[in-house]
Structure formats: C-alpha cells, structure tokens
Design a protein around this motif. Structure first.
Motif, short mmCIF file in Angstrom:
data_model
loop_
_atom_site.label_atom_id
_atom_site.label_comp_id
_atom_site.label_asym_id
_atom_site.label_seq_id
_atom_site.Cartn_x
_atom_site.Cartn_y
_atom_site.Cartn_z
N ILE A 72 0.83 -1.20 0.00
CA ILE A 72 0.00 0.00 0.00
C ILE A 72 0.87 1.26 0.00
CG2 ILE A 72 -0.40 0.28 2.50
CD1 ILE A 72 -3.12 0.57 -0.16
N ARG A 73 2.02 1.22 0.67
CA ARG A 73 2.93 2.38 0.66
C ARG A 73 3.51 2.60 -0.75
NH1 ARG A 73 4.74 4.57 5.48
NH2 ARG A 73 3.86 3.54 7.29
N THR A 74 3.79 1.51 -1.44
CA THR A 74 4.29 1.62 -2.80
C THR A 74 3.25 2.30 -3.69
OG1 THR A 74 5.64 -0.36 -2.50
CG2 THR A 74 5.20 0.32 -4.77
N ILE A 75 2.00 1.89 -3.56
CA ILE A 75 0.92 2.52 -4.33
C ILE A 75 0.81 4.00 -3.96
CG2 ILE A 75 -1.59 2.58 -4.72
CD1 ILE A 75 -1.56 -0.48 -4.28
N ALA A 76 0.87 4.31 -2.67
CA ALA A 76 0.76 5.71 -2.22
C ALA A 76 1.90 6.56 -2.78
CB ALA A 76 0.74 5.77 -0.69
N LEU A 77 3.11 6.04 -2.74
CA LEU A 77 4.25 6.80 -3.27
C LEU A 77 4.10 7.01 -4.77
CD1 LEU A 77 7.14 5.29 -1.17
CD2 LEU A 77 6.28 7.65 -1.08
N ASN A 78 3.59 6.02 -5.48
CA ASN A 78 3.35 6.20 -6.92
C ASN A 78 2.29 7.27 -7.16
OD1 ASN A 78 5.25 4.34 -7.78
ND2 ASN A 78 3.80 2.64 -7.75
N CYS A 80 1.71 9.79 -5.21
CA CYS A 80 2.37 11.06 -4.89
C CYS A 80 3.24 11.53 -6.05
CB CYS A 80 3.21 10.93 -3.63
SG CYS A 80 2.25 10.76 -2.11
N ARG A 81 3.97 10.61 -6.66
CA ARG A 81 4.81 10.98 -7.80
C ARG A 81 3.95 11.47 -8.97
NH1 ARG A 81 7.41 5.73 -6.53
NH2 ARG A 81 9.08 6.25 -5.10
N ASP A 82 2.84 10.77 -9.22
CA ASP A 82 1.93 11.20 -10.28
C ASP A 82 1.40 12.61 -9.98
OD1 ASP A 82 2.27 8.76 -11.52
OD2 ASP A 82 0.34 7.94 -10.84
N TRP A 83 1.03 12.84 -8.73
CA TRP A 83 0.53 14.15 -8.32
C TRP A 83 1.60 15.22 -8.57
CZ3 TRP A 83 2.41 17.48 -4.54
CH2 TRP A 83 1.58 18.55 -4.21
N MET A 131 10.69 20.16 2.13
CA MET A 131 10.56 18.72 1.90
C MET A 131 9.66 18.45 0.70
SD MET A 131 10.43 17.02 5.68
CE MET A 131 10.32 15.35 5.07
N SER A 132 8.59 19.22 0.56
CA SER A 132 7.69 19.00 -0.58
C SER A 132 8.36 19.37 -1.90
CB SER A 132 6.38 19.76 -0.40
OG SER A 132 6.58 21.15 -0.52
N ARG A 133 9.40 20.17 -1.86
CA ARG A 133 10.11 20.58 -3.08
C ARG A 133 11.22 19.59 -3.48
NH1 ARG A 133 10.68 27.01 -1.68
NH2 ARG A 133 8.52 27.52 -2.15
N LEU A 134 11.56 18.69 -2.60
CA LEU A 134 12.60 17.70 -2.95
C LEU A 134 12.14 16.86 -4.13
CD1 LEU A 134 13.68 16.30 0.54
CD2 LEU A 134 15.09 17.65 -1.01
N PRO A 135 13.07 16.45 -4.99
CA PRO A 135 12.68 15.55 -6.08
C PRO A 135 12.19 14.21 -5.50
CG PRO A 135 15.04 16.03 -6.15
CD PRO A 135 14.47 16.80 -5.01
N PRO A 136 11.25 13.57 -6.15
CA PRO A 136 10.67 12.33 -5.63
C PRO A 136 11.69 11.25 -5.25
CG PRO A 136 9.41 13.08 -7.51
CD PRO A 136 10.62 13.97 -7.41
#
Length: 192
Positions: A72-78, A80-83, A131-136
């Motif tokens: 589920i964390r992997t899905i969430a991180l994906n 976030c990257r899409d966002w 932190m939100s500006r860091l690259p994924p």
C-alpha cells in the motif's frame, strides 16, 4: 484479533471486510507519509482515497506473501509521484512557479511562550515546504527512514532500490534540506 497476514490473504481473495480492516490499520501512518510528501492536507486526503481505491481495484494482483503495508505504501508513493508530475505541468501551463506554503504544524506543550511556538511553527512550515520541493527520488527515502522510522532495508524493499541507494539518497536529501534552510535563514538575517 486476526493477524495482518490473515487479513491480507482474505483481502487478496476479494473480502471487503478484511480490506476495510487493513485500511483502518494503515490509514494514520499512510496519511502522515502522503501529507509530508505533498505538503498539503487536503491533497493528501485526496491522494489517500486514490491510493485505497487503486489498491481495491488491483487487489487481485496483490501477493499476500508480501506485507500489505509495503504494497500500500508503494501505491501511495506512486500516487504522490503522479501528483507531483501533474502539479508541475499545471504550474507550467499557468506560468506560476510558487504554490502556497503549507500551514504551520506547531503543537503547544504548555511550556513555551507564544513567540517560541510561533517560531517553531514557522520553522516547521519552512521544513515542510522544502521537503515538498525535494525531487521524488530523494523525498521518498527520506520520509520513509527519517519520518516513518523505517530501516534502510525496509525502505529499499518498498522503493525497489538497493540499501546503498537509500543511504545515498537520504544523505543527499538531508544536504539539500540543510542548504535550503540555511539559505532561507541567511536571507531572513539580511532582510532584518
């Protein structure tokens, strides 16, 4: 109480009640991860919903031998990257570079003055913004290790990279945050 492995196996078979229980058990930690990644509470709530919806749609692909929390964390991180990619495109189209800063998240412990609490809030807001500006590729390992308390090995498993890559990316993320926060402090001192 049923073990996470048993719940995961039932959920993989399409059991909605088991999936709902897994959601209940993982929502708080997953929300913190997503919130810190995107820097906005409302966006994080939307992404959390998208994460669980995608997980349910793809539940038949889930391998119960793998911990549900990792999946589920992997899905969430994906998500976030899409966002992040969509946000970048929207910013380019609008011609705006800056987004509004996240709200300060200071928590009063009763022992600090109002000025100290406000300063802590400003620092937390600045840290969340940076932190939100860091690259994924730097943000995800930093959040998983430093904020979520995951080991480098667990983080490597979630992200599908080597432990050495996690170590390197966390060090780079910390260096970037430190540089950005020092630059912001220097600008504030010069302005005063």
């Amino acid at each position: 109480m049923e073990s996470p492995a048993d719940l995961s196996a039932r959920a993989a078979g399409g059991d909605r009640a088991a999936f709902s229980e897994l959601m209940r058990q993982t929502t708080a930690a997953l929300f913190r991860l997503v919130r810190r990644y995107v820097g906005d509470e409302e966006e994080a709530l939307d992404l959390l919903q998208d994460t669980y919806a995608a997980a349910w749609i793809n539940i038949r692909r889930y391998d119960p031998a793998r911990p549900f929390e990792v999946w589920i964390r992997t899905i969430a991180l994906n998500k976030c990257r899409d966002w992040s990619r969509r946000r970048f495109v929207r910013r380019l189209i609008r011609g705006s570079v800056e987004l509004s800063s996240p709200e300060a998240m200071a928590v009063s412990d009763g022992t600090r003055s109002a000025e100290e609490r406000m300063e802590i809030g400003v620092r937390l807001a600045r840290l969340n913004t940076e932190m939100s500006r860091l690259p994924p590729h730097l943000k995800a390992p930093l959040l998983l290790t430093a904020i979520e308390g995951r080991s480098q090995a667990e983080t490597a498993g979630i992200l599908g990279v080597s432990v050495k890559a996690v170590e390197t990316r966390v060090a780079r993320a910390r260096r970037r945050l430190s540089d950005a926060l020092c630059d912001a402090a220097a600008v504030r001192i010069v302005a005063d």
